[in-house]
Design a protein around this motif. Sequence first.
Motif, PDB file in Angstrom:
ATOM      1  N   GLU A  66       0.814  -1.221   0.000  1.00 51.09           N
ATOM      2  CA  GLU A  66       0.000   0.000   0.000  1.00 51.09           C
ATOM      3  C   GLU A  66       0.845   1.268   0.000  1.00 51.09           C
ATOM      4  OE1 GLU A  66      -1.544   0.971   4.306  1.00 51.09           O
ATOM      5  OE2 GLU A  66      -1.398  -1.206   4.127  1.00 51.09           O
ATOM      6  N   SER A  75       2.960  -8.105   0.715  1.00 45.79           N
ATOM      7  CA  SER A  75       1.862  -7.955   1.660  1.00 45.79           C
ATOM      8  C   SER A  75       2.364  -8.324   3.059  1.00 45.79           C
ATOM      9  CB  SER A  75       0.703  -8.874   1.266  1.00 45.79           C
ATOM     10  OG  SER A  75       1.090 -10.233   1.422  1.00 45.79           O
ATOM     11  N   LYS A 111       3.231   7.093   5.740  1.00 43.55           N
ATOM     12  CA  LYS A 111       1.771   7.199   5.791  1.00 43.55           C
ATOM     13  C   LYS A 111       1.293   8.591   6.123  1.00 43.55           C
ATOM     14  CE  LYS A 111      -2.242   4.739   7.705  1.00 43.55           C
ATOM     15  NZ  LYS A 111      -2.672   3.580   8.516  1.00 43.55           N
ATOM     16  N   GLY A 255      -1.869   3.896  14.339  1.00 42.67           N
ATOM     17  CA  GLY A 255      -1.476   3.481  13.002  1.00 42.67           C
ATOM     18  C   GLY A 255      -0.096   2.871  12.965  1.00 42.67           C
ATOM     19  N   MET A 324      -5.173  -8.123   7.931  1.00 42.09           N
ATOM     20  CA  MET A 324      -4.654  -6.775   7.700  1.00 42.09           C
ATOM     21  C   MET A 324      -4.610  -6.465   6.207  1.00 42.09           C
ATOM     22  SD  MET A 324      -1.558  -6.837  10.499  1.00 42.09           S
ATOM     23  CE  MET A 324      -0.854  -5.222  10.128  1.00 42.09           C
ATOM     24  N   ASP A 325      -4.174  -7.430   5.422  1.00 49.21           N
ATOM     25  CA  ASP A 325      -4.059  -7.218   3.977  1.00 49.21           C
ATOM     26  C   ASP A 325      -5.421  -7.069   3.318  1.00 49.21           C
ATOM     27  OD1 ASP A 325      -1.273  -7.398   4.015  1.00 49.21           O
ATOM     28  OD2 ASP A 325      -1.286  -9.576   3.731  1.00 49.21           O
ATOM     29  N   GLU A 327      -8.612  -6.637   4.840  1.00 45.66           N
ATOM     30  CA  GLU A 327      -9.654  -5.793   5.418  1.00 45.66           C
ATOM     31  C   GLU A 327      -9.124  -4.565   6.147  1.00 45.66           C
ATOM     32  OE1 GLU A 327     -12.983  -7.988   7.213  1.00 45.66           O
ATOM     33  OE2 GLU A 327     -11.836  -9.827   6.808  1.00 45.66           O
ATOM     34  N   GLY A 328      -7.814  -4.442   6.282  1.00 44.73           N
ATOM     35  CA  GLY A 328      -7.222  -3.269   6.907  1.00 44.73           C
ATOM     36  C   GLY A 328      -6.852  -3.508   8.357  1.00 44.73           C
ATOM     37  N   ASN A 329      -5.957  -2.658   8.844  1.00 42.88           N
ATOM     38  CA  ASN A 329      -5.440  -2.819  10.201  1.00 42.88           C
ATOM     39  C   ASN A 329      -6.521  -2.640  11.260  1.00 42.88           C
ATOM     40  OD1 ASN A 329      -3.057  -3.050   8.834  1.00 42.88           O
ATOM     41  ND2 ASN A 329      -2.161  -1.146   9.606  1.00 42.88           N
ATOM     42  N   LYS A 330      -7.468  -1.751  11.006  1.00 40.99           N
ATOM     43  CA  LYS A 330      -8.502  -1.488  12.004  1.00 40.99           C
ATOM     44  C   LYS A 330      -9.378  -2.714  12.218  1.00 40.99           C
ATOM     45  CE  LYS A 330     -11.856   2.043  13.388  1.00 40.99           C
ATOM     46  NZ  LYS A 330     -12.486   3.348  13.013  1.00 40.99           N
TER      47      LYS A 330
END
Length: 402
Positions: A66, A75, A111, A255, A324-325, A327-330
């Motif tokens: 990303e 990833s 980021k 983050g 994480m890859d 659906e995202g870290n959150k």
Amino acid sequence: MDFQYSDKMQTLIAQVRDFIDTEIRPVEDLYHEQLAKSPWETPAVMDELKEKAKAKGLWNLFLPSEYGEYSAGLSNLEYAPLAEEMGRCRIASEAFNCAAPDTGNMEVLAKYGSEAQKKQWLEPLLDGRIRSAFAMTEPEVASSDATNIETRITRDGDDYVINGRKFYISGAMRKTCDIMIVMGKTDPDNPNRHQQQSQILVPTNTPGVNIVRPMQVFGYNDAPEGHAEVIFDNVRVPKENMILGEGRGFEIAQGRLGPGRIHHCMRLIGAAQEAFELMARRVNQRVVFGQPMSKQGSVREDLAKSWCEIEQARLLTLKAADTMDREGNKVAKDLIAMIKVIAPNMALNVIDRAIQVHGAVGLSQDTPLVNFFSYARTLRLADGPDQVHMMQLGRTLAKQFA
């Protein structure tokens, strides 16, 4: 989730493993000899290893795809087995420019940093020309709750002035540590406690930055990076050094810490695997009471339990990385919390068993086991103690099933 690594990843895993076995392990003793002569300087042999790794393209493997131009194109799931290989040798991560705290700081800058901040600090970090530190923990408050932080960051015209005391600031002892990301309060009276904090870039040579002493961990000074106590005494930096904006410090910390936590877990899987293999070889070679230790029932149970525990932790780490890859870290935060509790405790169990079967030598400098143990025990506190992760996870589960 696909448990089979692609041909590309199998090749990369083999390349990283081969580099560790043929380039890094043979010079570990030389590394420590050079380090003993000047504890806070990067040993010359490490600089040589970095150049070799860079030439082979085994460099900055941690940044997920990303991050575009800054990324190695992997990833989190693909990076996991590479980090595991690095975790088997305590000096390996640095050789690939994949060592904390630089990894987290580079992610923050990639980021959240401005273009000028990226140019000045991210690029030399990515190139391995400088090192960095992240200054959050304080001795006078419970820093497991980051809203407690007392360091003040006060706007004064075109500058910010920083005053406070930090400790266990990993990396700050190293002579090539040129930059620190400092977390402190710009708005201590804000009713929203999560908007009181900010993060700001502070060059270590700024007047008023006082490196007081190295803090020890189980008697280790963890040279060459060390864990410094730092006093900020009217430290003045330009307003352009603020990252993202005032009141965004807690957001940045969350983050930063998610990927950092799972990277530590990936490396701990490798440390535990290395300890297991040392234990397995030892029990086959060592004769007690007239037979190899491997004939003892309790030893066999220790091997079996260790193998089960490593594999369980590895699978959960991979699941967290995959989430994480996709659906995202959150979305993955609960899985990250779970593995951050499980991996250090698993590693401590496995390493302790390995120490036990090695006897006295397991406590010595002749194996990496004691150093692994210290690292694993530290990780029950670093990046958030077990209790905080379990409290937050338990709160989420209680709501989910209410």
